[in-house]
Design an enzyme around this catalytic site. Structure first.
Site, PDB file in Angstrom:
ATOM      1  N   ARG A 107      -3.997   6.292   0.239  1.00  0.00           N
ATOM      2  CA  ARG A 107      -4.494   7.461   0.977  1.00  0.00           C
ATOM      3  C   ARG A 107      -3.477   8.185   1.843  1.00  0.00           C
ATOM      4  O   ARG A 107      -3.750   9.265   2.326  1.00  0.00           O
ATOM      5  CB  ARG A 107      -5.704   7.051   1.825  1.00  0.00           C
ATOM      6  CG  ARG A 107      -6.939   6.848   0.968  1.00  0.00           C
ATOM      7  CD  ARG A 107      -8.057   6.269   1.767  1.00  0.00           C
ATOM      8  NE  ARG A 107      -7.703   4.943   2.225  1.00  0.00           N
ATOM      9  CZ  ARG A 107      -8.488   4.155   2.938  1.00  0.00           C
ATOM     10  NH1 ARG A 107      -9.670   4.588   3.297  1.00  0.00           N
ATOM     11  NH2 ARG A 107      -8.107   2.958   3.305  1.00  0.00           N
ATOM     12  N   ARG A 117      -7.579  11.146  -7.101  1.00  0.00           N
ATOM     13  CA  ARG A 117      -8.764  10.311  -6.892  1.00  0.00           C
ATOM     14  C   ARG A 117     -10.034  11.132  -6.631  1.00  0.00           C
ATOM     15  O   ARG A 117     -11.131  10.557  -6.591  1.00  0.00           O
ATOM     16  CB  ARG A 117      -8.510   9.372  -5.699  1.00  0.00           C
ATOM     17  CG  ARG A 117      -7.760   8.070  -6.029  1.00  0.00           C
ATOM     18  CD  ARG A 117      -8.611   7.077  -6.814  1.00  0.00           C
ATOM     19  NE  ARG A 117      -9.982   7.034  -6.335  1.00  0.00           N
ATOM     20  CZ  ARG A 117     -10.377   6.418  -5.231  1.00  0.00           C
ATOM     21  NH1 ARG A 117      -9.525   5.759  -4.508  1.00  0.00           N
ATOM     22  NH2 ARG A 117     -11.645   6.436  -4.866  1.00  0.00           N
ATOM     23  N   TYR A 119     -14.780 -12.502   0.896  1.00  0.00           N
ATOM     24  CA  TYR A 119     -15.548 -11.344   0.428  1.00  0.00           C
ATOM     25  C   TYR A 119     -16.800 -11.785  -0.330  1.00  0.00           C
ATOM     26  O   TYR A 119     -17.883 -11.226  -0.175  1.00  0.00           O
ATOM     27  CB  TYR A 119     -14.685 -10.422  -0.442  1.00  0.00           C
ATOM     28  CG  TYR A 119     -13.774  -9.526   0.376  1.00  0.00           C
ATOM     29  CD1 TYR A 119     -14.293  -8.573   1.243  1.00  0.00           C
ATOM     30  CD2 TYR A 119     -12.396  -9.643   0.306  1.00  0.00           C
ATOM     31  CE1 TYR A 119     -13.466  -7.754   2.010  1.00  0.00           C
ATOM     32  CE2 TYR A 119     -11.554  -8.823   1.061  1.00  0.00           C
ATOM     33  CZ  TYR A 119     -12.103  -7.891   1.920  1.00  0.00           C
ATOM     34  OH  TYR A 119     -11.287  -7.083   2.679  1.00  0.00           O
ATOM     35  N   ARG A 137       0.821  -1.219   0.000  1.00  0.00           N
ATOM     36  CA  ARG A 137       0.000   0.000   0.000  1.00  0.00           C
ATOM     37  C   ARG A 137       0.854   1.268   0.000  1.00  0.00           C
ATOM     38  O   ARG A 137       0.494   2.253   0.650  1.00  0.00           O
ATOM     39  CB  ARG A 137      -0.954   0.028   1.213  1.00  0.00           C
ATOM     40  CG  ARG A 137      -1.999  -1.065   1.206  1.00  0.00           C
ATOM     41  CD  ARG A 137      -3.246  -0.601   0.466  1.00  0.00           C
ATOM     42  NE  ARG A 137      -4.200  -1.702   0.361  1.00  0.00           N
ATOM     43  CZ  ARG A 137      -5.345  -1.747   1.022  1.00  0.00           C
ATOM     44  NH1 ARG A 137      -5.687  -0.785   1.822  1.00  0.00           N
ATOM     45  NH2 ARG A 137      -6.166  -2.774   0.849  1.00  0.00           N
ATOM     46  N   ASP A 163      -7.017  -3.459  -7.156  1.00  0.00           N
ATOM     47  CA  ASP A 163      -7.558  -4.045  -5.933  1.00  0.00           C
ATOM     48  C   ASP A 163      -7.828  -5.522  -6.181  1.00  0.00           C
ATOM     49  O   ASP A 163      -8.029  -5.934  -7.322  1.00  0.00           O
ATOM     50  CB  ASP A 163      -8.856  -3.345  -5.511  1.00  0.00           C
ATOM     51  CG  ASP A 163      -9.236  -3.733  -4.086  1.00  0.00           C
ATOM     52  OD1 ASP A 163      -8.687  -3.132  -3.146  1.00  0.00           O
ATOM     53  OD2 ASP A 163     -10.036  -4.666  -3.908  1.00  0.00           O
TER      54      ASP A 163
HETATM   55  C1  LIG Z   1      -7.809  -7.188   1.665  1.00  0.00           C
HETATM   56  C2  LIG Z   1      -7.420  -6.399   0.439  1.00  0.00           C
HETATM   57  C3  LIG Z   1      -8.278  -5.535  -0.310  1.00  0.00           C
HETATM   58  N1  LIG Z   1      -7.524  -5.009  -1.323  1.00  0.00           N
HETATM   59  C4  LIG Z   1      -6.241  -5.488  -1.267  1.00  0.00           C
HETATM   60  C5  LIG Z   1      -6.162  -6.381  -0.186  1.00  0.00           C
HETATM   61  C6  LIG Z   1      -4.947  -7.197   0.188  1.00  0.00           C
HETATM   62  C7  LIG Z   1      -3.922  -6.336   0.836  1.00  0.00           C
HETATM   63  C8  LIG Z   1      -4.202  -6.051   2.294  1.00  0.00           C
HETATM   64  O1  LIG Z   1      -4.323  -7.023   3.047  1.00  0.00           O
HETATM   65  O2  LIG Z   1      -4.226  -4.871   2.640  1.00  0.00           O
HETATM   66  C9  LIG Z   1      -5.128  -5.249  -2.185  1.00  0.00           C
HETATM   67  C10 LIG Z   1      -4.831  -3.862  -2.579  1.00  0.00           C
HETATM   68  N2  LIG Z   1      -5.684  -2.787  -2.657  1.00  0.00           N
HETATM   69  C11 LIG Z   1      -5.001  -1.708  -3.084  1.00  0.00           C
HETATM   70  C12 LIG Z   1      -3.672  -2.082  -3.357  1.00  0.00           C
HETATM   71  C13 LIG Z   1      -2.709  -1.098  -3.987  1.00  0.00           C
HETATM   72  C14 LIG Z   1      -1.388  -1.385  -4.275  1.00  0.00           C
HETATM   73  C15 LIG Z   1      -0.424  -0.947  -3.170  1.00  0.00           C
HETATM   74  O3  LIG Z   1       0.032   0.228  -3.173  1.00  0.00           O
HETATM   75  O4  LIG Z   1      -0.059  -1.796  -2.325  1.00  0.00           O
HETATM   76  C16 LIG Z   1      -3.552  -3.422  -3.031  1.00  0.00           C
HETATM   77  C17 LIG Z   1      -2.325  -4.326  -3.108  1.00  0.00           C
HETATM   78  C18 LIG Z   1      -5.545  -0.357  -3.283  1.00  0.00           C
HETATM   79  C19 LIG Z   1      -6.690   0.066  -2.466  1.00  0.00           C
HETATM   80  N3  LIG Z   1      -7.827  -0.662  -2.144  1.00  0.00           N
HETATM   81  C20 LIG Z   1      -8.681   0.122  -1.434  1.00  0.00           C
HETATM   82  C21 LIG Z   1      -8.097   1.409  -1.282  1.00  0.00           C
HETATM   83  C22 LIG Z   1      -8.754   2.580  -0.581  1.00  0.00           C
HETATM   84  C23 LIG Z   1      -9.799   3.134  -1.508  1.00  0.00           C
HETATM   85  C24 LIG Z   1      -9.735   4.588  -1.660  1.00  0.00           C
HETATM   86  O5  LIG Z   1      -8.654   5.193  -1.761  1.00  0.00           O
HETATM   87  O6  LIG Z   1     -10.832   5.181  -1.789  1.00  0.00           O
HETATM   88  C25 LIG Z   1      -6.865   1.407  -1.945  1.00  0.00           C
HETATM   89  C26 LIG Z   1      -5.885   2.511  -2.121  1.00  0.00           C
HETATM   90  C27 LIG Z   1     -10.008  -0.305  -0.948  1.00  0.00           C
HETATM   91  C28 LIG Z   1      -9.990  -1.580  -0.207  1.00  0.00           C
HETATM   92  N4  LIG Z   1      -9.939  -2.814  -0.789  1.00  0.00           N
HETATM   93  C29 LIG Z   1      -9.862  -3.776   0.196  1.00  0.00           C
HETATM   94  C30 LIG Z   1      -9.863  -3.103   1.454  1.00  0.00           C
HETATM   95  C31 LIG Z   1      -9.780  -3.778   2.795  1.00  0.00           C
HETATM   96  C32 LIG Z   1      -9.932  -1.723   1.182  1.00  0.00           C
HETATM   97  C33 LIG Z   1      -9.882  -0.578   2.166  1.00  0.00           C
HETATM   98  C34 LIG Z   1     -11.231  -0.071   2.542  1.00  0.00           C
HETATM   99  C35 LIG Z   1     -11.128   1.274   3.219  1.00  0.00           C
HETATM  100  O7  LIG Z   1     -10.591   1.327   4.341  1.00  0.00           O
HETATM  101  O8  LIG Z   1     -11.553   2.262   2.608  1.00  0.00           O
HETATM  102  C36 LIG Z   1      -9.701  -5.234  -0.065  1.00  0.00           C
END
Ligand SMILES: Cc1c2[nH]c(c1CCC(=O)O)Cc1[nH]c(c(CCC(=O)O)c1C)Cc1[nH]c(c(CCC(=O)O)c1C)Cc1[nH]c(c(C)c1CCC(=O)O)C2
Length: 355
Positions: free
Chosen positions: A42, A51, A162, A38, A87
């Protein structure tokens, strides 16, 4: 054949000498490579700006946005790899699952999978379902030069959770009810998820990704016996299908201290470790022939710099007991993290580990 082709392409671009790829392959490195799960997202004001007004899944389907957001952390941090901005639910949406990513919540599925008809309706993924992924990977590889791009996908348990729970879950009770109580249905669901994941990772690797990470983030909820019987076979299928490309395969989950050995056995080249297990202990839990990735507590970055520095040096020292070490956090960067601390940390890792 394929490996030769990959090898010559790598040497032309300088990628073969990348410390990140060398550490994954357990070869000597001039310094310990580092990247952050990540690292885009954010915690970066420039991310929030691009975004603005663009829903997450729309951003993930636009090559211009994917490329810009993937490159943002590389402008700030001396990281040794980029991770593709996307994602884990993107391939599920691409095969027609009605889902969205809700800000502050995560993935939400409109019609959670609970029965055989829904499992049967899950189809395989073709490259035409995700043209934006190949286009963005190709664009990124051109921009990145000698810096490797890590492709990724969700692991089978995490994707199943999920889909079955319909959203984020603390206890994964419906998921486990299927795993324990309906093994045939579970087998069909996880088999199909493994195939979709293979289809999806192939798109990324064939377009030029240099490594892949499988995020089975929530698999730590499963004990070793059930992991071996009900998750490992599907993960192994994914890793085996990628073998012929010769790209390092990283396998990560949270709370997986009791599973580290099995996660390596599933076919990973690199086992990701969260912050709960010291790396010199993880070395004993994983079979020989694997590199390790990790594992500074992401919450530690909120402590004074002196503490961060001491703990980062400790991670490096323990990491030296591994056959290969890629420095990372033990999970993703937390949204409130100060990017300047991450910048300093990346520099420290390089300086403190340089031989
Ligand atoms: C479980 C999981 C998800 N998504 C992902 C996982 C496995 C990694 C982990 O364990 O953290 C994988 C993921 N999601 C995202 C990345 C980006 C690449 C990176 O920089 O690592 C990666 C590798 C972007 C994202 N994926 C998400 C965001 C936030 C969305 C936003 O910016 O509006 C980002 C940058 C959304 C997302 N998608 C998911 C979650 C739990 C969330 C966060 C929800 C929240 O708190 O808002 C499912």
């Amino acid at each position: 054949m394929v490996e030769d082709a990959v090898g010559s392409k790598d040497s032309a671009s300088g990628l073969a000498d990348s410390p990140f790829l060398r550490a994954c392959r357990r070869r000597p490195v001039p310094y310990t490579p580092v990247w952050f799960m990540r690292q885009a997202g954010r915690s970066l004001p420039e991310y929030l700006r691009v975004r603005e007004g663009v829903p997450m899944l729309e951003a993930c389907a636009r090559p211009d946005m994917i490329i810009e957001i993937t490159l943002q952390p590389l402008r700030r941090y001396a990281v040794d790899a980029a991770i593709f901005f996307s994602d884990i639910v993107v391939p599920l949406r691409a095969v027609g699952v009605d889902l969205d990513i809700k800000p502050g919540v995560g993935p939400v599925v409109a019609d959670p999978i609970r029965g055989p008809e829904q499992v049967a309706a899950l189809r395989r993924l073709t490259p035409d379902d995700v043209p934006f992924v190949a286009e963005a990977v190709r664009g990124l590889v051109g921009e990145l030069g000698a810096t490797p791009l890590i492709g990724f996908a969700g692991g089978p348990f995490t994707l199943a959770s999920y889909l079955i729970e319909g959203g984020p879950s603390k206890n994964h009770e419906r998921t486990k009810a299927m795993m324990y109580g309906e093994p045939e249905l579970w087998d069909r669901l996880l088999g199909r998820l493994a195939d979709i994941t293979i289809d999806y990772l192939k798109v990324q690797v064939e377009a030029g990704a240099s490594a892949v990470q499988l995020f089975d983030s929530w698999v730590g909820a499963v004990g070793p016996q059930d992991y071996r019987a009900s998750v490992l076979p599907y993960t192994r299928r994914v890793f085996q299908a990628l073998e012929r490309y010769g790209v390092p395969r990283i396998h990560f989950g949270v709370g997986t201290g009791e599973l580290l050995g099995l996660m390596g056995e599933a076919g990973a080249d690199v086992v990701g470790v969260d912050w709960r297990v010291p790396l010199d202990e993880a070395v004993h839990r994983v079979e020989p022939g694997k590199a390790l990735q990790g594992n500074l507590d992401p919450a530690l970055l909120f402590a004074p710099w002196e503490v961060v520095e001491a703990r980062a040096r400790d991670v490096l020292a323990r990491g030296r007991t591994a056959e290969g070490h890629v420095f990372n956090l033990g999970h993703g960067v937390l949204p409130a993290t100060d990017p300047d601390v991450l910048a300093r940390l990346a520099d420290l890792v390089h300086e403190a580990s340089a031989s």
